[in-house]
Design an enzyme around this catalytic site. Structure first.
Site, PDB file in Angstrom:
ATOM      1  N   SER A 199      31.433  42.203  35.725  1.00  0.00           N
ATOM      2  CA  SER A 199      32.046  41.935  34.424  1.00  0.00           C
ATOM      3  C   SER A 199      30.935  41.699  33.414  1.00  0.00           C
ATOM      4  O   SER A 199      30.097  40.813  33.604  1.00  0.00           O
ATOM      5  CB  SER A 199      32.947  40.706  34.558  1.00  0.00           C
ATOM      6  OG  SER A 199      33.489  40.344  33.316  1.00  0.00           O
ATOM      7  N   LYS A 236      33.191  46.391  34.092  1.00  0.00           N
ATOM      8  CA  LYS A 236      34.263  45.856  33.234  1.00  0.00           C
ATOM      9  C   LYS A 236      33.612  45.319  31.971  1.00  0.00           C
ATOM     10  O   LYS A 236      32.686  44.511  32.060  1.00  0.00           O
ATOM     11  CB  LYS A 236      35.002  44.757  33.994  1.00  0.00           C
ATOM     12  CG  LYS A 236      35.838  43.806  33.146  1.00  0.00           C
ATOM     13  CD  LYS A 236      36.763  42.985  34.022  1.00  0.00           C
ATOM     14  CE  LYS A 236      36.769  41.514  33.637  1.00  0.00           C
ATOM     15  NZ  LYS A 236      37.692  40.734  34.489  1.00  0.00           N
ATOM     16  N   LYS A 261      34.004  43.141  28.583  1.00  0.00           N
ATOM     17  CA  LYS A 261      34.807  42.172  27.850  1.00  0.00           C
ATOM     18  C   LYS A 261      34.971  42.699  26.427  1.00  0.00           C
ATOM     19  O   LYS A 261      33.992  43.178  25.827  1.00  0.00           O
ATOM     20  CB  LYS A 261      34.091  40.819  27.832  1.00  0.00           C
ATOM     21  CG  LYS A 261      34.080  40.140  29.194  1.00  0.00           C
ATOM     22  CD  LYS A 261      35.487  39.708  29.580  1.00  0.00           C
ATOM     23  CE  LYS A 261      35.477  38.789  30.793  1.00  0.00           C
ATOM     24  NZ  LYS A 261      36.847  38.317  31.108  1.00  0.00           N
ATOM     25  N   ASP A 288      38.556  44.038  29.491  1.00  0.00           N
ATOM     26  CA  ASP A 288      39.304  42.779  29.618  1.00  0.00           C
ATOM     27  C   ASP A 288      39.263  42.043  28.286  1.00  0.00           C
ATOM     28  O   ASP A 288      38.191  41.690  27.791  1.00  0.00           O
ATOM     29  CB  ASP A 288      38.660  41.911  30.719  1.00  0.00           C
ATOM     30  CG  ASP A 288      39.435  40.623  30.982  1.00  0.00           C
ATOM     31  OD1 ASP A 288      40.492  40.410  30.359  1.00  0.00           O
ATOM     32  OD2 ASP A 288      38.970  39.835  31.833  1.00  0.00           O
ATOM     33  N   GLU A 317      42.860  44.937  30.806  1.00  0.00           N
ATOM     34  CA  GLU A 317      43.255  43.663  31.411  1.00  0.00           C
ATOM     35  C   GLU A 317      43.662  42.664  30.329  1.00  0.00           C
ATOM     36  O   GLU A 317      42.912  42.445  29.377  1.00  0.00           O
ATOM     37  CB  GLU A 317      42.064  43.135  32.228  1.00  0.00           C
ATOM     38  CG  GLU A 317      42.301  41.836  32.963  1.00  0.00           C
ATOM     39  CD  GLU A 317      41.059  41.432  33.774  1.00  0.00           C
ATOM     40  OE1 GLU A 317      40.151  42.272  33.984  1.00  0.00           O
ATOM     41  OE2 GLU A 317      40.997  40.261  34.181  1.00  0.00           O
ATOM     42  N   ASP A 347      46.177  39.416  34.162  1.00  0.00           N
ATOM     43  CA  ASP A 347      45.354  38.376  34.777  1.00  0.00           C
ATOM     44  C   ASP A 347      46.043  37.041  34.447  1.00  0.00           C
ATOM     45  O   ASP A 347      46.877  36.542  35.229  1.00  0.00           O
ATOM     46  CB  ASP A 347      43.921  38.475  34.207  1.00  0.00           C
ATOM     47  CG  ASP A 347      43.004  37.340  34.635  1.00  0.00           C
ATOM     48  OD1 ASP A 347      43.459  36.418  35.334  1.00  0.00           O
ATOM     49  OD2 ASP A 347      41.805  37.338  34.251  1.00  0.00           O
ATOM     50  N   LYS A 354      43.652  36.236  41.300  1.00  0.00           N
ATOM     51  CA  LYS A 354      42.686  35.124  41.357  1.00  0.00           C
ATOM     52  C   LYS A 354      43.388  33.976  42.057  1.00  0.00           C
ATOM     53  O   LYS A 354      44.352  33.417  41.513  1.00  0.00           O
ATOM     54  CB  LYS A 354      42.293  34.677  39.947  1.00  0.00           C
ATOM     55  CG  LYS A 354      41.390  35.620  39.195  1.00  0.00           C
ATOM     56  CD  LYS A 354      41.088  35.070  37.818  1.00  0.00           C
ATOM     57  CE  LYS A 354      40.212  36.028  37.031  1.00  0.00           C
ATOM     58  NZ  LYS A 354      40.149  35.645  35.600  1.00  0.00           N
ATOM     59  N   GLY A 367      37.388  37.193  39.287  1.00  0.00           N
ATOM     60  CA  GLY A 367      36.321  36.215  39.503  1.00  0.00           C
ATOM     61  C   GLY A 367      36.378  35.128  38.450  1.00  0.00           C
ATOM     62  O   GLY A 367      36.853  35.354  37.332  1.00  0.00           O
TER      63      GLY A 367
HETATM   64  O1  SMG Z   1      33.252  35.824  38.290  1.00  0.00           O
HETATM   65  O2  SMG Z   1      32.334  37.727  37.772  1.00  0.00           O
HETATM   66  C1  SMG Z   1      33.018  36.748  37.499  1.00  0.00           C
HETATM   67  C2  SMG Z   1      33.631  36.662  36.133  1.00  0.00           C
HETATM   68  C3  SMG Z   1      34.638  37.731  35.939  1.00  0.00           C
HETATM   69  O3  SMG Z   1      35.279  38.315  33.740  1.00  0.00           O
HETATM   70  C4  SMG Z   1      35.428  37.562  34.662  1.00  0.00           C
HETATM   71  N1  SMG Z   1      36.307  36.540  34.627  1.00  0.00           N
HETATM   72  O4  SMG Z   1      39.217  36.884  32.637  1.00  0.00           O
HETATM   73  O5  SMG Z   1      38.642  37.905  34.385  1.00  0.00           O
HETATM   74  C5  SMG Z   1      38.402  37.065  33.525  1.00  0.00           C
HETATM   75  C6  SMG Z   1      37.144  36.239  33.510  1.00  0.00           C
HETATM   76  C7  SMG Z   1      37.467  34.786  33.494  1.00  0.00           C
HETATM   77  C8  SMG Z   1      36.292  33.895  33.471  1.00  0.00           C
HETATM   78  S1  SMG Z   1      35.376  34.074  32.031  1.00  0.00           S
HETATM   79  C9  SMG Z   1      34.323  32.757  31.883  1.00  0.00           C
HETATM   80 MG    MG Z   2      40.450  38.584  33.089  1.00  0.00          MG
END
Ligand code: SMG
Ligand code: MG
Length: 380
Positions: A145, A171, A173, A199, A224, A249, A273, A301
């Site tokens: 991510s 992925k 953001k 995402d 996402e 999510d 998750k 994650g």
């Molecule tokens: O653990 O690699 C990881 C983070 C993956 O993008 C990630 N998580 O919305 O999916 C999500 C985010 C939530 C945590 S962001 C601090």
């Molecule tokens: Mg997410």
């Protein structure tokens, strides 16, 4: 069907140690809701009849991803959840969720306890998380991510670095103002074969549907959680206006919500998750129902330490996890992890731990060096 069974004699938990640790991230991680530079994690260490078990609470420092946050999780654990578990008498891991059911919400806190109970129980039985959850493979494909960057050049450099390391899926953001252009740039630079998804962490509204449809030309695996957590029906409406598959999510907080969201047409892919849904056993139920309905799932994650990562990797080895997860190697997050690090293989995969319980050794000296607070709770 995965196994979620009960044991004859659950080990009686005689003490629960709650340890807060602060782990610096190797690089700041910016999402639509904020920037993180460290992981403030709550670890749950249970002692039960000579065996120990570890759990990790994925709640963040601030209630920005969802309503939960780590101080509140620690409070609800000590003031409400553990007292209920003590009152109930010895509870096997499969019974933890039932005992805690009267307490509304607080799923990340509940999940951390169930995880520690599961670890202790499985260590006592000499069985692994992978076996217990129903894993069918010993390696899981890893994605990564990538946070929101100051500019597109920095993004391209970062993505290049991850691809060089061997990650199999990227992925990005996104948020309003950082969506079509970075996606276009990554697609142009790395080609059509790159597995790419985005995402938004709830940053858009249904009024942005036409704008989000502009992402359709880039052949993304999924978008996402574009809309707010509660707006499941709005996701169904959005899904009819964009061609890119919608993945949920934040909205998916339980198996019941997952089933309803799928029936409504709000998502065709689910990010699982365990913390968000109240534990690994509920996560397996969501996996099972998605699989029955032909809905692909992948493991999300929450910047987990090696403890949470070990369990996530075991979960991601279930047969319905057909897309690479946000199950990256330890060095994507931390210079030093609290378990031996998870390392990305040449095949872009992480190995599923096979030892009893989580199958990883917790490095107690590293935990102690990172600890910012601790308390031990015993039955009264
Ligand atoms: O653990 O690699 C990881 C983070 C993956 O993008 C990630 N998580 O919305 O999916 C999500 C985010 C939530 C945590 S962001 C601090
Ligand atoms: Mg997410």
């Amino acid at each position: 069907m995965s196994t979620v069974e009960r044991v004859e004699t659950p080990p009686a938990v005689e003490a629960v140690e709650l340890i807060r640790i602060r782990m610096p991230l190797v690089a700041p991680f910016r999402t639509s809701f904020g920037t993180q530079t460290a992981r403030d994690a709550l670890l749950v260490h249970v002692l039960a009849g000579g065996v120990e078990g570890w759990g990790e609470c994925v709640a963040m420092e601030e209630p920005l991803y969802s309503s939960e946050y780590v101080d509140a999780a620690e409070h609800v654990i000590t003031a409400h959840l553990l007292p209920r578990l003590w009152r109930n008498g010895p509870t096997d891991a499969a019974g933890v969720a039932t005992v805690l059911e009267p307490v509304k919400g607080h799923r990340m806190a509940k999940a951390a306890l169930e995880m520690a109970w599961l670890d202790a129980e499985l260590r006592a039985q000499n069985r692994s998380f992978a076996q217990r959850l129903g894993a069918v493979t010993d390696r899981v494909r890893s994605g990564v991510s990538v946070g929101i960057m100051p500019d597109v050049d920095a993004l391209l450099d970062t993505v290049q670095g991850y691809l060089d390391q061997g990650y199999l899926r990227i992925k990005l953001k996104i948020e309003p103002g950082w969506d079509v252009e970075p996606v276009r740039a990554v697609r142009q630079r790395f080609g059509d074969d790159l597995l790419l998804q985005v995402d938004a962490n709830t940053a858009y509204t249904l009024a942005d549907a036409d704008h989000l449809a502009r992402l359709d030309e880039f052949g993304l695996l999924l978008i996402e959680q574009p809309l707010p957590e509660e707006e499941v029906l709005a996701h169904a409406k959005l899904a009819r206006r964009v061609r890119t598959p919608i993945c949920l999510d934040e909205s998916i907080v339980s198996a019941v919500v997952a089933a309803e969201a799928i029936e409504m047409g709000a998502c065709s892919i689910v990010n699982i998750k365990p913390g968000r849904v109240g534990g690994y056993l509920e996560a397996v139920r969501i996996h099972d129902l998605c699989r029955e309905r032909g809905v692909a799932v992948w493991c999300g994650g929450m910047l987990e330490t090696g403890i949470g990562r070990a369990a996530n990797v075991a979960l991601a080895a279930l047969p319905g996890f057909t897309l690479p997860g946000d199950t990256s190697a330890s060095d994507r997050y931390f210079a030093e992890d609290i378990t031996p690090p998870f390392v990305l293989g040449d095949d872009g995969c992480l190995a599923v731990p096979q030892g009893p319980g989580l199958g990883v050794d917790v490095l107690r000296d590293v935990v102690d060096s990172l600890a910012t607070a601790r308390q031990t709770v015993r039955p009264r």
